[in-house]
Scaffold this motif. Sequence first.
Motif, PDB file in Angstrom:
ATOM      1  N   LYS A  64       0.247  -1.271   0.050  1.00 41.80           N
ATOM      2  CA  LYS A  64       0.034  -0.094  -0.038  1.00 41.80           C
ATOM      3  C   LYS A  64       0.449   1.455   0.457  1.00 41.80           C
ATOM      4  O   LYS A  64       2.063   1.116   0.298  1.00 41.80           O
ATOM      5  CB  LYS A  64      -0.856   0.142   1.276  1.00 41.80           C
ATOM      6  N   THR A  65       0.238   1.952  -0.821  1.00 46.77           N
ATOM      7  CA  THR A  65       1.048   3.444  -0.392  1.00 46.77           C
ATOM      8  C   THR A  65       1.702   4.716   0.964  1.00 46.77           C
ATOM      9  O   THR A  65       2.436   5.168   1.024  1.00 46.77           O
ATOM     10  CB  THR A  65       0.743   4.941  -1.474  1.00 46.77           C
ATOM     11  N   THR A  66      -0.074   3.826   1.280  1.00 44.91           N
ATOM     12  CA  THR A  66       0.085   5.042   2.714  1.00 44.91           C
ATOM     13  C   THR A  66      -0.761   3.693   3.934  1.00 44.91           C
ATOM     14  O   THR A  66      -1.564   3.081   3.539  1.00 44.91           O
ATOM     15  CB  THR A  66      -0.594   6.057   2.423  1.00 44.91           C
ATOM     16  N   TYR A  67       0.183   3.695   5.034  1.00 40.30           N
ATOM     17  CA  TYR A  67      -1.162   3.310   6.738  1.00 40.30           C
ATOM     18  C   TYR A  67      -0.861   3.955   7.337  1.00 40.30           C
ATOM     19  O   TYR A  67      -0.676   3.579   8.413  1.00 40.30           O
ATOM     20  CB  TYR A  67       0.465   1.646   6.856  1.00 40.30           C
ATOM     21  N   ARG A  68      -1.655   4.919   6.718  1.00 43.27           N
ATOM     22  CA  ARG A  68      -2.152   6.147   7.509  1.00 43.27           C
ATOM     23  C   ARG A  68      -3.346   5.615   8.592  1.00 43.27           C
ATOM     24  O   ARG A  68      -3.329   5.703  10.019  1.00 43.27           O
ATOM     25  CB  ARG A  68      -2.312   7.257   6.897  1.00 43.27           C
ATOM     26  N   SER A  69      -3.858   5.040   7.615  1.00 41.51           N
ATOM     27  CA  SER A  69      -5.501   4.888   9.248  1.00 41.51           C
ATOM     28  C   SER A  69      -4.626   3.568  10.211  1.00 41.51           C
ATOM     29  O   SER A  69      -4.900   3.672  11.347  1.00 41.51           O
ATOM     30  CB  SER A  69      -6.112   3.661   7.766  1.00 41.51           C
ATOM     31  N   GLU A  70      -3.710   2.818   9.610  1.00 43.39           N
ATOM     32  CA  GLU A  70      -3.796   1.218  10.087  1.00 43.39           C
ATOM     33  C   GLU A  70      -2.680   2.557  11.818  1.00 43.39           C
ATOM     34  O   GLU A  70      -2.503   2.103  12.185  1.00 43.39           O
ATOM     35  CB  GLU A  70      -2.124   1.095   9.292  1.00 43.39           C
ATOM     36  N   VAL A  71      -2.138   3.349  11.026  1.00 38.60           N
ATOM     37  CA  VAL A  71      -0.926   4.074  12.091  1.00 38.60           C
ATOM     38  C   VAL A  71      -2.074   5.260  13.008  1.00 38.60           C
ATOM     39  O   VAL A  71      -1.309   4.740  14.413  1.00 38.60           O
ATOM     40  CB  VAL A  71       0.200   5.158  11.275  1.00 38.60           C
ATOM     41  N   ASP A  72      -2.634   5.232  12.358  1.00 45.03           N
ATOM     42  CA  ASP A  72      -3.885   6.557  13.356  1.00 45.03           C
ATOM     43  C   ASP A  72      -4.318   5.073  14.267  1.00 45.03           C
ATOM     44  O   ASP A  72      -4.793   5.417  15.556  1.00 45.03           O
ATOM     45  CB  ASP A  72      -4.634   6.547  12.839  1.00 45.03           C
ATOM     46  N   LEU A  73      -4.430   3.355  13.938  1.00 49.99           N
ATOM     47  CA  LEU A  73      -5.661   2.851  14.730  1.00 49.99           C
ATOM     48  C   LEU A  73      -4.265   2.112  16.024  1.00 49.99           C
ATOM     49  O   LEU A  73      -4.909   2.581  17.172  1.00 49.99           O
ATOM     50  CB  LEU A  73      -5.223   1.578  14.004  1.00 49.99           C
ATOM     51  N   ALA A  74      -3.340   2.247  15.340  1.00 44.38           N
ATOM     52  CA  ALA A  74      -1.738   1.994  16.468  1.00 44.38           C
ATOM     53  C   ALA A  74      -2.013   2.396  17.456  1.00 44.38           C
ATOM     54  O   ALA A  74      -1.503   2.474  18.710  1.00 44.38           O
ATOM     55  CB  ALA A  74      -0.326   1.358  15.539  1.00 44.38           C
ATOM     56  N   LEU A  75      -2.057   4.158  16.678  1.00 44.53           N
ATOM     57  CA  LEU A  75      -1.328   4.923  17.714  1.00 44.53           C
ATOM     58  C   LEU A  75      -2.548   5.679  19.195  1.00 44.53           C
ATOM     59  O   LEU A  75      -2.358   5.944  20.093  1.00 44.53           O
ATOM     60  CB  LEU A  75      -0.764   6.215  17.281  1.00 44.53           C
ATOM     61  N   LYS A  76      -3.809   5.276  18.264  1.00 41.65           N
ATOM     62  CA  LYS A  76      -4.803   5.161  19.226  1.00 41.65           C
ATOM     63  C   LYS A  76      -4.823   5.172  21.171  1.00 41.65           C
ATOM     64  O   LYS A  76      -5.048   6.053  21.710  1.00 41.65           O
ATOM     65  CB  LYS A  76      -6.351   4.198  18.767  1.00 41.65           C
ATOM     66  N   GLY A  77      -4.134   3.967  21.475  1.00 45.30           N
ATOM     67  CA  GLY A  77      -3.898   3.432  22.848  1.00 45.30           C
ATOM     68  C   GLY A  77      -2.786   4.006  23.168  1.00 45.30           C
ATOM     69  O   GLY A  77      -2.334   3.524  24.078  1.00 45.30           O
ATOM     70  N   LYS A  78      -1.889   4.818  22.719  1.00 41.08           N
ATOM     71  CA  LYS A  78      -0.815   5.532  23.050  1.00 41.08           C
ATOM     72  C   LYS A  78       0.218   4.345  23.247  1.00 41.08           C
ATOM     73  O   LYS A  78       0.320   4.417  24.900  1.00 41.08           O
ATOM     74  CB  LYS A  78      -1.112   6.647  24.084  1.00 41.08           C
ATOM     75  N   PRO A  79       1.156   3.794  22.505  1.00 43.83           N
ATOM     76  CA  PRO A  79       0.920   2.368  23.143  1.00 43.83           C
ATOM     77  C   PRO A  79       3.508   3.234  23.059  1.00 43.83           C
ATOM     78  O   PRO A  79       3.411   4.449  22.949  1.00 43.83           O
ATOM     79  CB  PRO A  79       1.928   1.821  21.764  1.00 43.83           C
ATOM     80  N   ASP A  80       3.626   2.166  23.591  1.00 45.19           N
ATOM     81  CA  ASP A  80       5.237   2.910  24.701  1.00 45.19           C
ATOM     82  C   ASP A  80       6.531   2.823  23.104  1.00 45.19           C
ATOM     83  O   ASP A  80       6.988   3.304  22.706  1.00 45.19           O
ATOM     84  CB  ASP A  80       5.875   2.913  25.244  1.00 45.19           C
ATOM     85  N   LEU A  81       5.481   1.262  22.568  1.00 42.13           N
ATOM     86  CA  LEU A  81       6.238   0.941  21.515  1.00 42.13           C
ATOM     87  C   LEU A  81       5.998   0.841  20.243  1.00 42.13           C
ATOM     88  O   LEU A  81       4.656   0.039  21.147  1.00 42.13           O
ATOM     89  CB  LEU A  81       7.639  -0.562  22.371  1.00 42.13           C
ATOM     90  N   VAL A  82       6.393   0.993  19.180  1.00 42.47           N
ATOM     91  CA  VAL A  82       5.553  -0.291  18.225  1.00 42.47           C
ATOM     92  C   VAL A  82       6.172  -1.099  17.350  1.00 42.47           C
ATOM     93  O   VAL A  82       7.575  -0.232  16.975  1.00 42.47           O
ATOM     94  CB  VAL A  82       4.567   1.041  17.438  1.00 42.47           C
ATOM     95  N   TYR A  83       5.798  -2.588  17.703  1.00 39.97           N
ATOM     96  CA  TYR A  83       6.748  -3.078  16.484  1.00 39.97           C
ATOM     97  C   TYR A  83       6.576  -3.408  15.738  1.00 39.97           C
ATOM     98  O   TYR A  83       4.778  -3.561  14.968  1.00 39.97           O
ATOM     99  CB  TYR A  83       6.423  -4.914  17.421  1.00 39.97           C
ATOM    100  N   LEU A  84       7.081  -3.216  14.525  1.00 40.70           N
ATOM    101  CA  LEU A  84       6.540  -3.317  12.757  1.00 40.70           C
ATOM    102  C   LEU A  84       7.175  -4.906  12.543  1.00 40.70           C
ATOM    103  O   LEU A  84       8.501  -5.166  11.830  1.00 40.70           O
ATOM    104  CB  LEU A  84       7.138  -2.723  12.054  1.00 40.70           C
ATOM    105  N   ASN A  85       6.206  -5.917  12.782  1.00 39.01           N
ATOM    106  CA  ASN A  85       6.651  -7.278  11.647  1.00 39.01           C
ATOM    107  C   ASN A  85       6.479  -7.233  10.456  1.00 39.01           C
ATOM    108  O   ASN A  85       5.177  -8.062   9.932  1.00 39.01           O
ATOM    109  CB  ASN A  85       6.104  -7.861  12.707  1.00 39.01           C
ATOM    110  N   GLY A  86       7.296  -6.688   9.366  1.00 41.88           N
ATOM    111  CA  GLY A  86       7.042  -6.863   8.051  1.00 41.88           C
ATOM    112  C   GLY A  86       8.333  -5.876   7.238  1.00 41.88           C
ATOM    113  O   GLY A  86       8.951  -7.177   7.249  1.00 41.88           O
ATOM    114  N   TYR A  87       7.948  -6.623   5.964  1.00 46.79           N
ATOM    115  CA  TYR A  87       8.966  -6.384   4.963  1.00 46.79           C
ATOM    116  C   TYR A  87       9.321  -5.069   4.439  1.00 46.79           C
ATOM    117  O   TYR A  87       8.858  -3.716   4.831  1.00 46.79           O
ATOM    118  CB  TYR A  87       8.923  -7.526   4.057  1.00 46.79           C
TER     119      TYR A  87
END
Lengths: 403, 310
Positions: A213-236
Amino acid sequence: MTKKTLIASRRTVLKGAGALAFTGAMPAIVQAQGAPLQFGILTPLTGAGGFDGPRMLKAMKAVLDEVNAAGGLLGRKVEVVVEDDQTNPEAAVRAARKLIDVAKVPVIMGTWASAVTAAVAPLCWESKTFLTTVSGADSITLLPHQGYLIRTQPNNYLQAGKHAEFIASTGAKKVFVMSIQAPFAQPTQDRIKSVLPTKGSEMIGALIYEKDKTTYRSEVDLALKGKPDLVYLNGYAPDVTVILRDLYRAGFTGPRYAQSYAVTGKVLEALPPEATEGVITVQPSADVDSPAFALASKRLGIPEPDSYETQATDWASLVSLTVAKAKEANGTALKDNVRKICQGAGTKVYSAVEGLKLLAEGKEINYEGASGPCDFTDIGDIIDCKFRYNKITGGKPVFLKIA
Amino acid sequence: MENYLIAMAVSGCIYALMALGLNVIWGFAGMVNLGLIGFFAVGAYGTALTTLKLGFPMAAGMLTGTVLAAAAGAGVAMITARLRGDYLAIVTLGLAETIRVISSNTIWLTNGTDGLSNIAGPLRGQISPTQFNMLYLAFVATIVAVAYVLAERLRAAPFGRVLRAIRDDEQVAAVAGKDVMAFKIRAFAISAGAIGLAGALYAHYTSYIAPDLFVPLFTLYIKLALLAGGLGNNRGAVIGAFLIVFFLESTRFVIPLVPMISAVQGAALREILIAALLIVLLRYNPQGLVPERLPRLPVADAAPGKPQTI
C-alpha cells in the motif's frame, strides 16, 4: 596357520616379507580400513538460495577436513557427496533420492528453503536418514519426522518470544504490533501477547495489514489510538518504509522495533534520518562470544561468519560427534544419540576435533556451537539462540548488543 | 540403487503423462501452452484438498484433481480464444504464475507457502519404501500406458485430424465446417486433464506440495521432453520424457568425475551439460527422436482399386 609359520620355509618367509612390503607401501589402506564414510550434502548451489548454499557447503567441508586430519571417524575417512537442490522441491526430491538410495548416506545436511526441506523430509524419515536444516517455517518441525530432523535456525515461536523479552526489558509497558499478511503474522502476535505480561509489559493491540500500500495512515492512527510506548513493525522493507514515514508524520518518535531485513540500508537511504532515529532492529546472530565462533572464523578465514555459515559448522560438528558417540554411522543412530553430545552435563567442547578426543577417552561431552548452544527440543527445534540488536542513530545502524 | 532407479522411473512416468497431455494441445492442435505447471498445480491441490480436508479416498481425490484441471483448461481455452502463437504462450505463462500466487495467498485453503504435507499415498507406511515405490511405479506405468493408447486413438480419430487441420490453418478448418472454438476447448480440456492427473499422481507420490513447486522450470522440462522426443508423436512424448529424466539424473554421476572443479561449478556445469545435450540432439534431429508421422487413411471413393492417402 600357527603350525605353518612355525615351520616356515624360505619361500613363505619371502612371501610374507613381500606382503609386508606391499602393505607398508600403502599405509592409507591400513589407516582407512575400507571404504570412507559418506555424508550427504543437499544445499542450493543454483537458484534463489545460490548465495547461501555454497558458503554453507564450504563451512561443512572445513569442519570435516579437520576431522579427517585428526584421524577421521570410526577409523574411517569422511567424504561428502554433494547434490544441488536447485532451490526447487521437485529437483531436490530427485537429488535426495540419489543421496539416500545410491550413496546410502546416513545424513543429509544443508537444505535451505522451507518448501525444499518439507519435500525432502518425508523421504528422509521413511528411509531412516537424518536431516539438518536452516529452514525457519514453524511447520517444519511439526512434521511427523520421528526425530530424524534437527534445525539450528530459531523458529518463529522462539524468535517472537525473544523479541517480547527484549521489548519488555527496554521498559516499554504498552506495546502495539503491526504485522504484514504472511504465515508468521498471527503466530508472532500470539506469542508476543503471551510473553509480554510475564515480564511486566502488555500488548495493547495488534493488526495485520496488506502489503504494497502507498500509505498506512489509517493503520498508524489505529495503532497510536491506545498511546503505545513501543510499536513493533513485523513486516518487510517496502511496507516498513512507508509505515516508518507515516509514524513520523503522525508525530510518533518513541521506540519502533523491526527485523533487520525490514530496515535495510536502502530503507535508511530512502527516509530522512529523523524518521528512522531510534528504531531498534533485531536479527538472529551467531554466538560471537563463543570460542566455537572464534574457531569457525579461523577455520574459514573470515572475520565474521554469518548465521548460515556458523549453523553449517555446527551440523558437521554435531554429526561427526554423534557418529563417534554412537560408534556407528546410520540415520537411526544419529537421531538416537545426537542429544547425548550436544546437551547435558558433559564437558563443554567447541569443536568436533576437541570433542572427538574426549569421546575417545570415554568422557561425556556437551557441544556448544558457533551458532548457539545447540540444545534441541524433542521435535528438533533449538532451545536457545542469540540475537543481535542495533539502534538506528543518524540514519545508520549502531550496534547495541548481542543477547 | 534399485530404489533410486524405480523412483526415477516414477518421475519419468509422471513427466511422460504431462508430455502426452502437452502433445494434444501443442503437438496436435499447435497451440503453445506454457502454463502446464498451472494445471499440474490445480490437479495436485485438487486431490490434496479433497483427501486431506474432506477426507475422501485417493481415487476420488485424483478424479477431482483431474476434472478441476480439465475445467480450468476449458476455461483458459475460452479466455484465450482469439490468441495464437507467442501471445497464447505469454498468457498461459502468466496464468500459471497467477495460480501459483493464488495458492501462496489463500492460506485458509492451501496453507500458503508452508504447503500441504502428509498427503496419503497407497499403503504408504504399511510397506517398505522400496515396496511403495514399486507399487507406485506399477500404478503410474499403467496410467501412462492407458493414456498412451487413448492419445494414439485420439491422434488417428477424426478428432485428431481436425486438430491438425486447426494447427495448419484455422480458417480452412472453419470453412470446412468445423467448429474451431469447440475443438480447441475440448483439446485444451483433455490436455489439462492429463496434466492435472500427473499433478495428482505427484502429490500422492511425494506426500507434499507447495507453491514453490509450481515454477516455470518444470514447464520447461516437459516442453524440452516433447521437443526432444518428437512434437506431435505420442511415442516421442513418452520417450522424450524418459530421456529428460535420464539427462537430468545421469549428469549427477558424470559431474563428480570431472577433475579440478568445485561443487558449485559442478552444479553450473550440470545445467550447461543438459542444455548442450539437448542442443546437439535437436541439431541432428530437428523433429525430435521420433518425428511425427501422419496416419495413413485409405479413401474409399477415390480412384477405385488404388487406395490413396491424405
